[in-house]
Design a protein around this motif. Structure first.
Motif, PDB file in Angstrom:
ATOM      1  N   LEU A 113       0.762  -1.013   0.023  1.00 45.99           N
ATOM      2  CA  LEU A 113       0.155   0.027   0.019  1.00 45.99           C
ATOM      3  C   LEU A 113       1.016   1.145  -0.195  1.00 45.99           C
ATOM      4  CD1 LEU A 113      -2.309  -1.305   2.751  1.00 45.99           C
ATOM      5  CD2 LEU A 113      -2.832  -1.449   0.429  1.00 45.99           C
ATOM      6  N   THR A 114       0.984   1.963  -1.251  1.00 46.66           N
ATOM      7  CA  THR A 114       1.957   3.158  -1.158  1.00 46.66           C
ATOM      8  C   THR A 114       1.079   4.422  -1.292  1.00 46.66           C
ATOM      9  OG1 THR A 114       2.053   2.917  -3.786  1.00 46.66           O
ATOM     10  CG2 THR A 114       3.416   1.800  -2.630  1.00 46.66           C
ATOM     11  N   GLY A 115       1.442   5.474  -0.053  1.00 45.90           N
ATOM     12  CA  GLY A 115       0.936   6.275   0.221  1.00 45.90           C
ATOM     13  C   GLY A 115       1.573   7.590  -0.550  1.00 45.90           C
ATOM     14  N   HIS A 116       0.842   8.581  -1.335  1.00 46.62           N
ATOM     15  CA  HIS A 116       1.169   9.456  -1.952  1.00 46.62           C
ATOM     16  C   HIS A 116       0.499  10.819  -1.437  1.00 46.62           C
ATOM     17  CE1 HIS A 116       3.279   6.695  -4.684  1.00 46.62           C
ATOM     18  NE2 HIS A 116       2.371   6.006  -4.541  1.00 46.62           N
ATOM     19  N   THR A 117       1.123  12.034  -1.968  1.00 49.09           N
ATOM     20  CA  THR A 117       0.617  13.373  -1.634  1.00 49.09           C
ATOM     21  C   THR A 117       0.795  14.327  -2.778  1.00 49.09           C
ATOM     22  OG1 THR A 117       2.455  14.183  -0.655  1.00 49.09           O
ATOM     23  CG2 THR A 117       1.300  13.043   0.785  1.00 49.09           C
ATOM     24  N   ASP A 118       0.203  15.284  -2.702  1.00 49.07           N
ATOM     25  CA  ASP A 118       0.569  16.252  -3.715  1.00 49.07           C
ATOM     26  C   ASP A 118       1.821  17.357  -3.407  1.00 49.07           C
ATOM     27  OD1 ASP A 118      -0.410  18.493  -2.093  1.00 49.07           O
ATOM     28  OD2 ASP A 118      -2.563  18.256  -2.619  1.00 49.07           O
ATOM     29  N   GLU A 119       2.183  18.125  -4.189  1.00 50.04           N
ATOM     30  CA  GLU A 119       3.445  18.693  -4.167  1.00 50.04           C
ATOM     31  C   GLU A 119       3.289  19.582  -2.999  1.00 50.04           C
ATOM     32  OE1 GLU A 119       4.090  20.665  -7.681  1.00 50.04           O
ATOM     33  OE2 GLU A 119       2.452  22.017  -7.640  1.00 50.04           O
ATOM     34  N   ARG A 120       2.134  20.365  -2.798  1.00 49.75           N
ATOM     35  CA  ARG A 120       2.345  21.235  -1.535  1.00 49.75           C
ATOM     36  C   ARG A 120       2.635  20.650  -0.172  1.00 49.75           C
ATOM     37  NH1 ARG A 120      -3.746  22.757  -2.723  1.00 49.75           N
ATOM     38  NH2 ARG A 120      -3.706  20.665  -2.769  1.00 49.75           N
ATOM     39  N   GLY A 121       3.318  21.439   0.528  1.00 54.65           N
ATOM     40  CA  GLY A 121       3.921  21.109   2.059  1.00 54.65           C
ATOM     41  C   GLY A 121       5.315  20.381   1.800  1.00 54.65           C
ATOM     42  N   THR A 122       6.010  20.600   3.089  1.00 58.09           N
ATOM     43  CA  THR A 122       7.479  20.066   3.057  1.00 58.09           C
ATOM     44  C   THR A 122       7.756  18.540   2.738  1.00 58.09           C
ATOM     45  OG1 THR A 122       7.423  19.497   5.390  1.00 58.09           O
ATOM     46  CG2 THR A 122       8.024  21.855   4.781  1.00 58.09           C
ATOM     47  N   ARG A 123       8.950  18.130   2.405  1.00 57.90           N
ATOM     48  CA  ARG A 123       9.043  16.690   2.360  1.00 57.90           C
ATOM     49  C   ARG A 123       8.688  15.800   3.180  1.00 57.90           C
ATOM     50  NH1 ARG A 123      12.867  12.700   2.661  1.00 57.90           N
ATOM     51  NH2 ARG A 123      12.950  11.135   0.751  1.00 57.90           N
ATOM     52  N   GLU A 124       9.176  16.156   4.593  1.00 56.87           N
ATOM     53  CA  GLU A 124       8.828  15.453   5.753  1.00 56.87           C
ATOM     54  C   GLU A 124       7.475  15.402   6.107  1.00 56.87           C
ATOM     55  OE1 GLU A 124      11.060  18.121   5.286  1.00 56.87           O
ATOM     56  OE2 GLU A 124      12.723  17.174   5.474  1.00 56.87           O
ATOM     57  N   TYR A 125       6.593  16.602   5.967  1.00 51.83           N
ATOM     58  CA  TYR A 125       5.292  16.547   6.178  1.00 51.83           C
ATOM     59  C   TYR A 125       4.761  15.520   5.217  1.00 51.83           C
ATOM     60  CZ  TYR A 125       0.550  17.692   7.108  1.00 51.83           C
ATOM     61  OH  TYR A 125      -0.905  17.746   7.406  1.00 51.83           O
ATOM     62  N   ASN A 126       4.921  15.593   3.786  1.00 50.00           N
ATOM     63  CA  ASN A 126       4.442  14.768   3.039  1.00 50.00           C
ATOM     64  C   ASN A 126       4.595  13.287   3.086  1.00 50.00           C
ATOM     65  OD1 ASN A 126       2.621  16.536   1.773  1.00 50.00           O
ATOM     66  ND2 ASN A 126       4.189  17.430   0.561  1.00 50.00           N
ATOM     67  N   MET A 127       5.778  12.806   3.738  1.00 51.47           N
ATOM     68  CA  MET A 127       6.238  11.536   3.962  1.00 51.47           C
ATOM     69  C   MET A 127       5.422  10.981   5.083  1.00 51.47           C
ATOM     70  SD  MET A 127       8.378  10.415   1.809  1.00 51.47           S
ATOM     71  CE  MET A 127       9.162   9.133   2.522  1.00 51.47           C
ATOM     72  N   ALA A 128       5.040  12.081   6.194  1.00 47.19           N
ATOM     73  CA  ALA A 128       4.379  11.530   7.411  1.00 47.19           C
ATOM     74  C   ALA A 128       2.683  11.485   6.751  1.00 47.19           C
ATOM     75  CB  ALA A 128       4.488  12.364   8.405  1.00 47.19           C
ATOM     76  N   LEU A 129       2.217  12.139   5.840  1.00 45.87           N
ATOM     77  CA  LEU A 129       0.961  12.125   5.536  1.00 45.87           C
ATOM     78  C   LEU A 129       0.669  11.039   4.485  1.00 45.87           C
ATOM     79  CD1 LEU A 129      -1.831  13.423   5.187  1.00 45.87           C
ATOM     80  CD2 LEU A 129      -0.987  14.980   3.557  1.00 45.87           C
ATOM     81  N   GLY A 130       1.781  10.619   3.639  1.00 41.73           N
ATOM     82  CA  GLY A 130       1.464   9.613   2.871  1.00 41.73           C
ATOM     83  C   GLY A 130       1.585   8.298   3.725  1.00 41.73           C
TER      84      GLY A 130
END
Length: 189
Positions: A113-130
């Motif tokens: 199950l691979t989680g992805h985000t859009d480009e907005r936000g920092t890399r760290e925040y998006n890794m956690a959100l994904g």
């Protein structure tokens, strides 16, 4: 000299954690038009190249747990999310329920199950959100009865967009969890 050691340790630890979050091999992106029309009935639109190939790979596939009612839901391998959210939407429950039914009927099936985000936000925040998004899907499947040993949740954050655009339509496509069968995918013919 001690100050340098104490400053280097947190930086090293942070670097190790960040590289461990996306420990799976990144894939190139593609669209469904790169596959022959007779390759199968799985919708690969919006999947990375590896995921699309995986979805098309019916060798060793199983029809156990595939019913006429859930076949269309099993063909869907992407769950989308609202902005800055890891909450599953009502429209995704039937898709996830169909995958749970298939996984419970096929103990040898394995899913990433691979989680992805859009480009907005920092890399760290998006890794956690994904990761939260992938874990939300994982939690639903486990709660439904799927064995945790059949599932692996991974985050790529904003690093692997399926749409390189910079508008709401692109961001909507990129906020997703891909369901990638790594062993014994559903046979949908």
């Amino acid at each position: 000299m001690k100050t340098v050691k104490f400053l280097a340790l947190p930086l090293l630890a942070t670097a190790l954690v960040m590289t461990g979050c996306a420990s799976r091999k990144p894939a190139n992106t593609t669209d469904a038009t790169q596959f022959p029309s007779g390759a199968g009935t799985v919708n690969t639109q919006g999947l990375s190249e590896d995921s699309a190939l995986n979805a098309q790979n019916l060798a060793g596939a199983s029809s156990k747990g595939v019913t006429a009612e859930n076949k269309a839901f099993l063909a869907k391998r992407v769950v989308h999310f609202d902005y800055d959210s890891s909450e599953l939407t009502n429209q995704d429950y039937q898709t996830l329920q169909a995958h749970a039914q298939f996984l419970m009927a096929n103990a040898n099936s394995r899913v990433a199950l691979t989680g992805h985000t859009d480009e907005r936000g920092t890399r760290e925040y998006n890794m956690a959100l994904g990761e939260r998004r992938a874990k939300a899907v994982e939690s639903f499947l486990v709660t439904t009865g799927v064995s945790p040993t059949q599932l692996e949740a991974v985050s790529y954050g904003k690093e692997m967009p399926v749409n390189a655009g910079h508008d709401e339509n692109a961001w909507k496509e990129n906020r997703r969890v891909e369901i990638n069968y790594e062993a014994v995918p559903p046979l949908l013919k």
